[in-house]
Write an enzyme that holds these catalytic residues in place. Sequence first.
Site, short mmCIF file in Angstrom:
data_model
loop_
_atom_site.label_atom_id
_atom_site.label_comp_id
_atom_site.label_asym_id
_atom_site.label_seq_id
_atom_site.Cartn_x
_atom_site.Cartn_y
_atom_site.Cartn_z
N HIS A 82 6.52 -5.54 -9.11
CA HIS A 82 5.25 -4.88 -9.42
C HIS A 82 5.06 -4.88 -10.94
CE1 HIS A 82 1.78 -2.50 -9.18
NE2 HIS A 82 2.17 -1.53 -8.36
N HIS B 120 -1.22 -2.63 -12.60
CA HIS B 120 -1.82 -1.30 -12.40
C HIS B 120 -1.24 -0.18 -13.25
CE1 HIS B 120 -3.47 -2.78 -8.29
NE2 HIS B 120 -4.22 -3.15 -9.32
N GLY C 150 -5.96 -4.82 1.57
CA GLY C 150 -5.37 -3.49 1.55
C GLY C 150 -6.01 -2.55 2.53
N ALA D 113 5.02 -0.09 -2.66
CA ALA D 113 5.80 0.05 -3.88
C ALA D 113 7.05 0.88 -3.63
CB ALA D 113 4.95 0.69 -4.97
N TYR E 91 1.78 0.49 -14.40
CA TYR E 91 3.15 0.97 -14.26
C TYR E 91 4.04 0.29 -15.31
CZ TYR E 91 1.07 3.09 -10.21
OH TYR E 91 0.23 3.83 -9.41
N LEU F 269 0.84 -1.21 0.00
CA LEU F 269 0.00 0.00 0.00
C LEU F 269 0.87 1.25 0.00
CD1 LEU F 269 -2.51 -1.13 2.77
CD2 LEU F 269 -3.02 -0.92 0.34
N THR F 270 0.79 2.02 -1.06
CA THR F 270 1.50 3.30 -1.10
C THR F 270 0.91 4.22 -0.04
OG1 THR F 270 2.05 3.11 -3.43
CG2 THR F 270 1.96 5.34 -2.51
N GLY G 130 -8.41 -7.82 -4.21
CA GLY G 130 -9.48 -7.11 -4.91
C GLY G 130 -10.76 -6.99 -4.13
#
Length: 382
Positions: free
Chosen positions: A192, A195, A339, A71, A197, A39-40, A317
Amino acid sequence: MAGKQNTQEINQSKQQIPLITPYQLGPFSLSHRVVLAPLTRERSYNFIPQPHAILYYSQRTSPGGLLIAEATGVSHVSAQGFPDAPGIWTEEQVEAWKPIVNAVHEKGGVFFCQIWHSGRASHVDYQPNGQATVSSTDRKISGQIVLPNGKDVADYSTPRALKTEEIPEIINDFRLAARNVIKAGFDGVEIHGAHGYLLDQFLKDSINNRTDRYGGTLENRCRFPLEVVEAVVEEIGAERVGIRLSPFAEYLESSDSDPEGLGVYMAEALNRYNILYAHYVEPRLVTSFESVFQSVATNKSLFPIRKAFKGTFLVAGGYGREDGNEAIASDKADLVVYGRTFLANPDLPRRFELNAPLNKYHRNTFYTPDPVVGYTDYPFLE
């Protein structure tokens, strides 16, 4: 006698809760199946992990629990795309991670670090010399990004398509980041690849418009992410490597015309490297700018991908207790990743075990720089 009976009742209760059952994750013995998502949180000032993260991660640690750190950038050149997101390309960053990792290990947790490159999901202000961001393409993302000062916003910058001969340099950034992750004491790395990136910018056919060996066919589009996997496996060992993928997600304009085909192809290709786990995001979580956590009804499933992958399978999710238990009980997944719910409930595995009420999360503090509020001040069960 009463104490023995209570212990038996607790053990019986655990047996009835699939999420609270042990699992052998390669060399790691887990006591339950509830995983902390990467989790950023944007609280690593100047891209350096801070002491307040020691408390944050240790609060969410339980003996035999798996945590995946947020991340973490692989390079100061072009990789960053969030204000105050951590990195792991310098010795200072490695040293800053060490007490955080130690705190998790002291409580018996297993700790992986997600390594990340933002690619075109960035802005020239994040680049050390204001150079162009990089991607599989030269097409920019519509919409706006928060700049490094955490306040101002601007349009996403137009990226520069990586030259074929530059790609090994990016692969080496991931290799060196993985080496530093282990040097910092982490148990392993999650690559990662989700999403929207950089790795996802190569995977998805709505973005990747290359004509070299890294574009066009499905095999070519998957080549770069798989070369990253291969390099990281060579560096730290397959038993310490996982990857996160989101073939169905559309966040940062990263849709694909055949997400199931992409997901299955990657699962089968990953088997060649014998990596520890694959972490897939559910089809129901179609993310967008309008609603970053938008969940939609769908008849699509991760089951064909689950069936194709031979290692440990993680799903994420929007899961709760009930459907998380169902995912484990029906063999849809080996582990379930949480999350926002884990963010707001540092003792989430215990709450699931007791079927206790959950704290509500506060979305407005997800990405604020405060080292306490919305970070380490969520209450535990009494």
